[in-house]
Design a protein around this motif. Structure first.
Motif, PDB file in Angstrom:
ATOM      1  N   ASP A   1       0.839  -1.113   0.054  1.00  0.00           N
ATOM      2  CA  ASP A   1       0.023  -0.018  -0.055  1.00  0.00           C
ATOM      3  C   ASP A   1       0.730   1.180  -0.019  1.00  0.00           C
ATOM      4  O   ASP A   1       0.479   2.499   0.314  1.00  0.00           O
ATOM      5  CB  ASP A   1      -1.227  -0.022   1.240  1.00  0.00           C
ATOM      6  CG  ASP A   1      -0.192  -0.044   2.535  1.00  0.00           C
ATOM      7  OD1 ASP A   1       0.981  -0.269   2.532  1.00  0.00           O
ATOM      8  OD2 ASP A   1      -0.876  -0.332   3.469  1.00  0.00           O
TER       9      ASP A   1
ATOM     10  N   GLY B   1      -5.410  -0.626  -8.453  1.00  0.00           N
ATOM     11  CA  GLY B   1      -4.335  -0.998  -7.451  1.00  0.00           C
ATOM     12  C   GLY B   1      -3.952  -2.272  -7.664  1.00  0.00           C
ATOM     13  O   GLY B   1      -4.145  -2.834  -8.609  1.00  0.00           O
TER      14      GLY B   1
ATOM     15  N   ALA C   1       1.583   2.410  -5.710  1.00  0.00           N
ATOM     16  CA  ALA C   1       0.345   3.351  -5.956  1.00  0.00           C
ATOM     17  C   ALA C   1       0.738   4.266  -7.300  1.00  0.00           C
ATOM     18  O   ALA C   1      -0.344   4.466  -8.122  1.00  0.00           O
ATOM     19  CB  ALA C   1       0.108   4.446  -4.837  1.00  0.00           C
TER      20      ALA C   1
END
Length: 283
Positions: free
Chosen positions: A70, A109, A75
């Protein structure tokens, strides 16, 4: 008829993450201009691979940086991907344990992760081994991922095929032979093995195989390139050869699988009852 352009990259990636991301963006843009929907980048795209696999001398002079699932790097890859699916390699950590991992990333994602199961030479000195093979749905079809040495084991690709994989993206930092290497990378014995495994795994499972690889040198490693797309009949549809670049092929995945499986369907025709407990999985 649904034609899916897909690409495998032969490219060089080192420790500089900003440079890695710029190169990903450049490769993705080139692929997008050719209509590519699935782009496979090499093992260790983010942060580079180990500088050596030698176990009889000095170890790696540095280790790849840890990339969080994450975190900002993946990203950014998602932002680059948009409506494309990008598969790439990175060093993942879980509770302080490092894994050599691959992620499938779209504009939404990370949609899938694979941790390399089979470890060559001294790689176990730096990474723990993964333990599972799984497929998942993507915008281009049901996808499985493998990393480098995983493809030397028929069971790994077979497990993905039995789990419904239509496409397998196998990303590598596959080097030339350390001993008795050839001056011409195309003639190197490990290049020949790399190519044989790609074609055999596609043919025996009757799936589309997208193989990316590092190119050039890093530390003591010289990589063999030869990124390619292989059809379910084992035919090489596109390859970079020994050069950097993109191997691009447009495939109607559903039709290609159906055609390959029309007369002889290797998965259906298995006889797991005869194989013995060690290999008789998914009976």
């Amino acid at each position: 008829m649904t034609i899916t352009p897909m690409a495998a990259a032969a490219a060089s990636f080192g420790r500089d993450l900003d440079q890695n991301l710029a190169q990903i963006e450049s490769l993705a843009e080139r692929a997008r201009h050719q209509g590519v929907r699935l782009l496979a980048l090499p093992e260790a795209t983010l942060g580079g691979y180990l500088s050596t696999l030698h176990t009889d001398g000095p170890g790696a002079d540095s280790l790849p940086p840890i990339i969080d699932l994450d975190g900002p790097e993946l990203a950014k890859v998602a932002e680059i991907a948009g409506d494309m699916t990008i598969v790439l390699g990175f060093c993942e950590a879980d509770a302080g344990t490092r894994y050599n991992s691959a992620a499938a990333v779209t504009g939404d994602g990370v949609i899938g992760v694979h941790r390399k199961v089979h470890q060559p030479l001294g790689e176990n000195l730096y990474y723990e081994a993964g333990e599972t093979f799984r497929t998942f749905e993507t915008p281009v079809g049901r996808l499985g991922m493998l990393i480098c040495y995983d493809k030397a084991f028929p069971e790994a690709a077979r497990e993905l095929a039995l789990d419904g994989a239509e496409i397998v993206a196998c990303i590598s930092a596959w080097p030339s032979s350390r001993t008795a290497g050839a001056a011409d990378i195309a003639e190197d014995r490990w290049t020949k093995r790399f190519n044989l495994f790609d074609q055999a795994r596609a043919l025996e499972n009757q799936i589309v195989w997208v193989a990316a690889n590092q190119v050039g040198t890093f530390g003591s490693m010289r990589f063999v390139a030869h990124a390619k797309v292989v059809g379910p009949g084992g035919d090489v549809l596109a390859t970079t050869g020994a050069d950097a670049g993109l191997a691009v092929a447009a495939v109607d995945v559903g039709d290609a699988l159906a055609t390959a499986r029309r007369a002889m369907f290797h998965l259906r025709d298995r006889r797991p009852d005869t194989y013995g407990a060690e290999v008789a999985v998914h009976a």
